[in-house]
Each structure stands twice: as structure tokens, then as C-alpha cells.
Write a protein that holds these residues in place. Structure first.
Motif, PDB file in Angstrom:
ATOM      1  N   UNK A  19       0.832  -1.203   0.000  1.00 23.83           N
ATOM      2  CA  UNK A  19       0.000   0.000   0.000  1.00 23.83           C
ATOM      3  C   UNK A  19       0.869   1.257   0.000  1.00 23.83           C
ATOM      4  N   UNK A  20       1.966   1.237   0.717  1.00 23.36           N
ATOM      5  CA  UNK A  20       2.887   2.376   0.723  1.00 23.36           C
ATOM      6  C   UNK A  20       3.477   2.594  -0.668  1.00 23.36           C
ATOM      7  N   UNK A  21       3.975   1.534  -1.275  1.00 24.14           N
ATOM      8  CA  UNK A  21       4.588   1.641  -2.603  1.00 24.14           C
ATOM      9  C   UNK A  21       3.564   2.135  -3.620  1.00 24.14           C
ATOM     10  N   UNK A  22       2.342   1.580  -3.568  1.00 23.20           N
ATOM     11  CA  UNK A  22       1.315   1.997  -4.528  1.00 23.20           C
ATOM     12  C   UNK A  22       0.945   3.460  -4.334  1.00 23.20           C
ATOM     13  N   UNK A  23       0.892   3.912  -3.107  1.00 23.68           N
ATOM     14  CA  UNK A  23       0.588   5.320  -2.827  1.00 23.68           C
ATOM     15  C   UNK A  23       1.674   6.228  -3.417  1.00 23.68           C
ATOM     16  N   UNK A  24       2.927   5.860  -3.187  1.00 27.60           N
ATOM     17  CA  UNK A  24       4.040   6.669  -3.709  1.00 27.60           C
ATOM     18  C   UNK A  24       4.023   6.696  -5.231  1.00 27.60           C
ATOM     19  N   UNK A  25       3.738   5.546  -5.850  1.00 26.38           N
ATOM     20  CA  UNK A  25       3.685   5.502  -7.310  1.00 26.38           C
ATOM     21  C   UNK A  25       2.523   6.336  -7.843  1.00 26.38           C
ATOM     22  N   UNK A  26       1.407   6.321  -7.123  1.00 25.37           N
ATOM     23  CA  UNK A  26       0.255   7.127  -7.537  1.00 25.37           C
ATOM     24  C   UNK A  26       0.590   8.615  -7.474  1.00 25.37           C
ATOM     25  N   UNK A  29       2.669   9.548 -10.536  1.00 23.35           N
ATOM     26  CA  UNK A  29       2.114   9.152 -11.837  1.00 23.35           C
ATOM     27  C   UNK A  29       2.930   8.062 -12.511  1.00 23.35           C
ATOM     28  N   UNK A  30       3.290   7.048 -11.751  1.00 23.80           N
ATOM     29  CA  UNK A  30       4.053   5.924 -12.291  1.00 23.80           C
ATOM     30  C   UNK A  30       3.182   4.678 -12.325  1.00 23.80           C
ATOM     31  N   UNK A  31       3.752   3.605 -12.869  1.00 21.25           N
ATOM     32  CA  UNK A  31       3.074   2.317 -12.933  1.00 21.25           C
ATOM     33  C   UNK A  31       2.615   1.926 -11.542  1.00 21.25           C
ATOM     34  N   UNK A  32       1.389   1.401 -11.425  1.00 20.39           N
ATOM     35  CA  UNK A  32       0.785   1.097 -10.141  1.00 20.39           C
ATOM     36  C   UNK A  32       0.708  -0.398  -9.900  1.00 20.39           C
ATOM     37  N   UNK A  33       0.578  -0.768  -8.648  1.00 22.60           N
ATOM     38  CA  UNK A  33       0.340  -2.155  -8.274  1.00 22.60           C
ATOM     39  C   UNK A  33      -1.127  -2.452  -8.561  1.00 22.60           C
ATOM     40  N   UNK A  34      -1.412  -3.530  -9.292  1.00 19.59           N
ATOM     41  CA  UNK A  34      -2.815  -3.838  -9.615  1.00 19.59           C
ATOM     42  C   UNK A  34      -3.653  -4.048  -8.341  1.00 19.59           C
ATOM     43  N   UNK A  35      -4.907  -3.584  -8.385  1.00 18.42           N
ATOM     44  CA  UNK A  35      -5.797  -3.738  -7.235  1.00 18.42           C
ATOM     45  C   UNK A  35      -5.970  -5.201  -6.862  1.00 18.42           C
ATOM     46  N   UNK A  36      -6.014  -6.051  -7.873  1.00 19.65           N
ATOM     47  CA  UNK A  36      -6.157  -7.484  -7.617  1.00 19.65           C
ATOM     48  C   UNK A  36      -5.024  -8.040  -6.768  1.00 19.65           C
ATOM     49  N   UNK A  37      -3.830  -7.535  -6.980  1.00 21.79           N
ATOM     50  CA  UNK A  37      -2.685  -7.996  -6.190  1.00 21.79           C
ATOM     51  C   UNK A  37      -2.806  -7.530  -4.741  1.00 21.79           C
ATOM     52  N   UNK A  38      -3.236  -6.285  -4.550  1.00 21.61           N
ATOM     53  CA  UNK A  38      -3.436  -5.784  -3.185  1.00 21.61           C
ATOM     54  C   UNK A  38      -4.498  -6.612  -2.463  1.00 21.61           C
ATOM     55  N   UNK A  39      -5.584  -6.904  -3.153  1.00 20.03           N
ATOM     56  CA  UNK A  39      -6.652  -7.700  -2.548  1.00 20.03           C
ATOM     57  C   UNK A  39      -6.226  -9.148  -2.319  1.00 20.03           C
TER      58      UNK A  39
END
Length: 88
Positions: A19-26, A29-39
């Protein structure tokens, strides 16, 4: 049982960090971690780490898939934990 406890700590830490990495990427404006992977990581035992990540990093807090799904996954994780403890 100590391996199972170590597993739960590890999967929650990984989920929290995802969640931290995805927030920083968001934010950048970089490639994001797919929601499916987080779930998926929440489903396999990391729901508490995911909820903490959502709250602390203020990430995915407006997405119903997460605001509803993460607490549901936490309940599933807790029920599963009770069954596993009962079997052991």
C-alpha cells in the motif's frame, strides 16, 4: 504454530508495504500495483496490514472495493484463523 505466526506477520508487513509503494507511485504518476494484487495479499492473511496501510497512507479510502472489501477480508481472515487454531 510459530511458523504460522511468522507467516501472518510477514504477509501483513508485505501488504502494508504494498500500500505504501502503490501510494508513492500514484503520487508520482508511475506504474501502479494492480488492485487485484493488493486484494490477493489481503485475502491470504494480510487484511490487517492492508487496512492499516489504507488508514495510515490515506490510500484507496474512497474505493468501495477496498472500503468494504478489506473489512470483509479481515473477517474472513479471523474466521479462518479460528478454524486453523481449532485444527491444530
Amino acid at each position: 504454530m510459530k511458523y504460522f505466526t511468522a507467516y501472518l506477520v510477514l504477509v501483513n508487513l508485505i501488504t502494508f508495504l504494498l500500500f505504501l509503494v502503490d501510494k508513492k507511485k500514484a503520487q508520482n504518476n508511475k506504474w501502479r500495483i494492480p488492485e487485484g494484487r493488493l486484494l490477493f495479499f489481503a485475502l491470504i492473511g494480510g487484511s490487517l496490514g492492508g487496512i492499516l496501510g489504507m488508514k495510515i497512507f490515506r490510500h484507496k479510502t474512497k474505493t468501495p472495493k477496498f472500503t468494504i472489501g478489506m473489512p470483509v477480508l479481515l473477517i474472513i481472515n479471523i474466521i479462518s484463523l479460528f478454524y486453523i487454531i481449532k485444527i491444530w
